[in-house]
Each structure stands twice: as structure tokens, then as C-alpha cells.
Design an enzyme around this catalytic site. Structure first.
Site, short mmCIF file in Angstrom:
data_model
loop_
_atom_site.label_atom_id
_atom_site.label_comp_id
_atom_site.label_asym_id
_atom_site.label_seq_id
_atom_site.Cartn_x
_atom_site.Cartn_y
_atom_site.Cartn_z
N GLY A 1 39.23 16.79 31.51
CA GLY A 1 38.01 16.86 32.31
C GLY A 1 36.81 17.34 31.51
O GLY A 1 36.61 16.97 30.35
N CYS A 2 36.02 18.22 32.14
CA CYS A 2 34.77 18.67 31.54
C CYS A 2 34.98 19.47 30.26
O CYS A 2 34.05 19.59 29.45
CB CYS A 2 33.99 19.51 32.55
SG CYS A 2 33.41 18.56 33.98
N ALA A 3 36.16 20.03 30.07
CA ALA A 3 36.44 20.80 28.85
C ALA A 3 36.82 19.90 27.68
O ALA A 3 36.92 20.37 26.54
CB ALA A 3 37.56 21.81 29.10
#
Length: 362
Positions: free
Chosen positions: A143-145
């Protein structure tokens, strides 16, 4: 040391303003006037002006099968990832000459918005003259990481293979996960935040001759740190349904910045003998306006140190893993003095936090 030598982005063709998207969601979601008056202001408070998408506005008005969405994902992920790669390897802002595709020893491909086997990096490999012995590391579900984690895994490899080069590629097409029949608030919030984008970063080990292609002061990675909180799975991610990927996005995320992220970054700064005041800039994935504000409060810093996180959020929205690459690119365009320190940070499902310490160096 591991050197960041160049970066590039692939920006999708369809640009839609935040107010247009707000109007579209108001049409598509079967809320009452009272509900719309309560929920739609999330678009106004998101600090986003415009976003780019792989599909036109009218696409969102129709229902689409998971297969149709995923076919589009595979096609556009390749198209825009190749644009980001070409931009990165030819970028005259950072390179005194083009880096050949044959110079790449590893491709790390990061994505969470579609599925492909063979993974998308294999498709990219067949579209450009990469060597047949290039190493491939596809990373899915971060995801965003994912962008920050991709940089960290490249660092790990290059510390052990200092004569090598790595290309980190992030491709996210959040728009293709949109489900017009999912009327939960999390989907509405996601519709107010997420956009499409791809980014690529060229990284070289300490003994690689390609690091001397750099034309200006750019960052090198000195340390990394990963943290995943136990029993925090419901905070962020996807529910896999018959219609595709359904967003999970908890309202608790800004509070986790003040607890989980605060503990992680304070420990990291202590371990590297630095304070927040000694950090030149925070190259932060802008998960949203509230997340950035919580980071400012936690570190007691001004918005200036997060300048490009706000700028990227405003002009592109949250593009999941690719967003931090956009922010890094903007900081790389700046004139930064040698020996200045920066922190790369991103939060993602798990619930996880990734940190990298950069030092600017010519």
C-alpha cells in the site's frame, strides 16, 4: 553507502479537478441531501486541487467487472511505469548522460492496485533492453508504505552488492479499484483522496561507476528502519470482493501518527543521534492533510519541512506507493547543501511504518 542518482514519474493523461470529482460522487452515491451536506465537505477539506487518472471521468459512471478493471490495470501500469523509467534513466536534471537499460542489475516493482502473473516487472523487462540476468523483486500489498519499503529493500541489496544498480518502480492506479456500488464512508473518503501515478528511482551502490553520472547534490541512504504494529490489520488495506478491491481506510490513522509513528521516529532519531530540529526536510508520503498535520504536531516542526508533501497532495492526491517518489523528486530538484539530513517516511497496511535517513552528497 547507497546513492539515489535519479528519479522520474509517469503521469496519467486524464486530469480531473477536486470539485468535478465531488460533483460526480454526489451524483453516484444514493445519499439524501442531508447526508451529502454532512459527507461531501471531505472533498473541500482534503487540501487537494486536482488529480490524474488512467481513465476518463465517464468511466466511473458505469459498473465494471474485476476482470475488466484488472485488464486495464495491467495495460496502464505498464504504459505509465515505462514512462517513469524512461524519465528516470534519461533525466538531465540529475544525470550528465543517460543510464542504459543494460546497466540495471535489479528491478524492484511495487504495486497494490492490481494483480498480474507474471508480475508487471516481467512485462517491463520485455519492453526495454534490460539484461536477461536482471534480478526481479515484485512487492505487492504494501500500500502507501510500498515506495519507502522499495527504497529500503534496494538499500539492503546494494549494501551487500556495492557495485550494482537497482531500479525501484512504483505503479498505482487507484482509480481502477473504484466501486460505484460501495456506499460506505471509507469509499467516499477514498474517492476524495486517491489518484493514479507511477514513479521510478535509480539507486547505485558505493562502487558502481554510474553514481558518478550524478550532476548535483543528491541524497544517499545511510540507515533504514521498519516497524509493524501487532494486531492492527483492520486499519488499512483491501477487502477482496467479487467486484474487485474494496478500500479499507480507518479514521484512526491520524491518531496512529501521534502514537505508533511518534514512537518509531523518536526511536529512529535517537539511534542515529539526531533531533527533529537537525533534519533539513521530511520526505513524507502524504496520506492526507490530517496525517501531515499530525506529523507537524508530533515533531513540532513547521509545514515548510513538509513543503513538497503538501504540494504533491495538492496537485496529484494520494497515489499510494508512488506518492513518496513524487515527493522525493521535488526535493531532488531543490538546491540542498551537502551534509544536510532528510527523513523519508511512509505509513501503510499492516499497520506499518517505514523510515529512511538520507544525507545530501555530491
Amino acid at each position: 553507502m547507497t546513492y539515489i542518482c535519479s528519479a522520474g514519474v509517469g503521469i496519467p493523461n486524464y486530469e480531473i479537478t477536486q470539485q468535478e470529482i465531488k460533483g460526480l460522487v454526489g451524483e453516484l452515491f444514493p445519499y439524501t441531501e442531508k447526508q451529502l451536506a454532512r459527507l461531501l465537505p471531505v472533498f473541500d477539506h482534503a487540501a487537494i486541487t486536482k488529480r490524474q487518472f488512467a481513465v476518463a471521468k465517464d468511466w466511473f459512471k458505469e459498473s465494471h467487472t474485476f476482470q475488466e478493471k484488472n485488464n486495464l490495470y495491467q495495460m496502464y501500469a505498464c504504459q505509465y511505469a515505462l514512462e517513469a523509467i524512461d524519465h528516470c534513466l534519461l533525466n538531465q536534471q540529475f544525470l550528465n548522460k543517460a543510464v542504459p537499460y543494460e546497466a540495471i542489475d535489479m528491478i524492484i516493482f511495487v504495486s497494490s492496485t492490481g494483480i498480474a502473473t507474471p508480475s508487471i516487472d516481467a512485462h517491463l523487462f520485455n519492453k526495454r533492453p534490460f539484461r536477461e540476468d536482471v534480478r526481479r523483486m515484485p512487492l505487492w500489498g504494501l500500500g502507501c508504505a510500498g515506495g519507502a519499503i522499495g527504497l529500503s529493500r534496494a538499500y539492503d541489496f546494494l549494501e551487500g552488492h556495492p557495485d550494482k544498480t537497482v531500479l525501484v518502480v512504483c505503479a498505482e492506479l487507484c482509480s481502477l479499484t473504484f466501486q460505484k456500488d460501495d456506499h460506505k464512508k471509507s469509499n467516499l473518503v477514498g474517492s476524495a483522496l486517491f489518484g493514479d501515478g507511477t514513479g521510478a528511482v535509480l539507486m547505485c551502490g558505493n562502487h558502481s561507476s554510474y553514481r558518478f553520472y550524478r550532476t548535483k547534490v543528491l541524497p544517499k541512504i545511510k540507515r533504514t528502519s521498519s516497524f509493524t504494529k501487532k494486531n492492527s490489520l483492520p486499519v488499512m488495506g483491501w477487502d477482496i470482493t467479487n467486484n474487485g478491491l474494496e478500500v479499507v481506510f480507518s479514521k484512526s490513522i491520524p491518531n496512529l501518527v501521534r502514537t505508533l509513528w511518534k514512537d518509531h521516529i523518536n526511536t529512529f532519531l535517537q539511534n542515529v543521534n539526531l533531533t527533529e530540529k537537525s533534519i533539513h526536510s521530511f520526505i513524507v508520503h502524504p496520506g492526507g492533510k490530517k496525517v501531515l498535520q499530525a506529523m507537524e504536531e508530533t515533531l513540532r516542526i513547521t509545514a515548510e519541512k513538509l513543503e513538497h508533501s503538501y504540494q504533491v497532495l495538492r496537485n496529484h492526491g494520494n497515489m499510494s506507493s508512488a506518492t513518496v517518489i513524487y515527493v522525493l523528486l521535488e526535493w531532488m530538484k531543490e538546491t540542498v547543501k551537502e551534509k544536510e539530513q532528510s527523513i523519508v517516511s511512509a505509513l501503510g497496511p499492516g499497520f506499518s511504518s517505514e523510515l529512511l535517513l538520507l544525507e545530501w552528497n555530491k
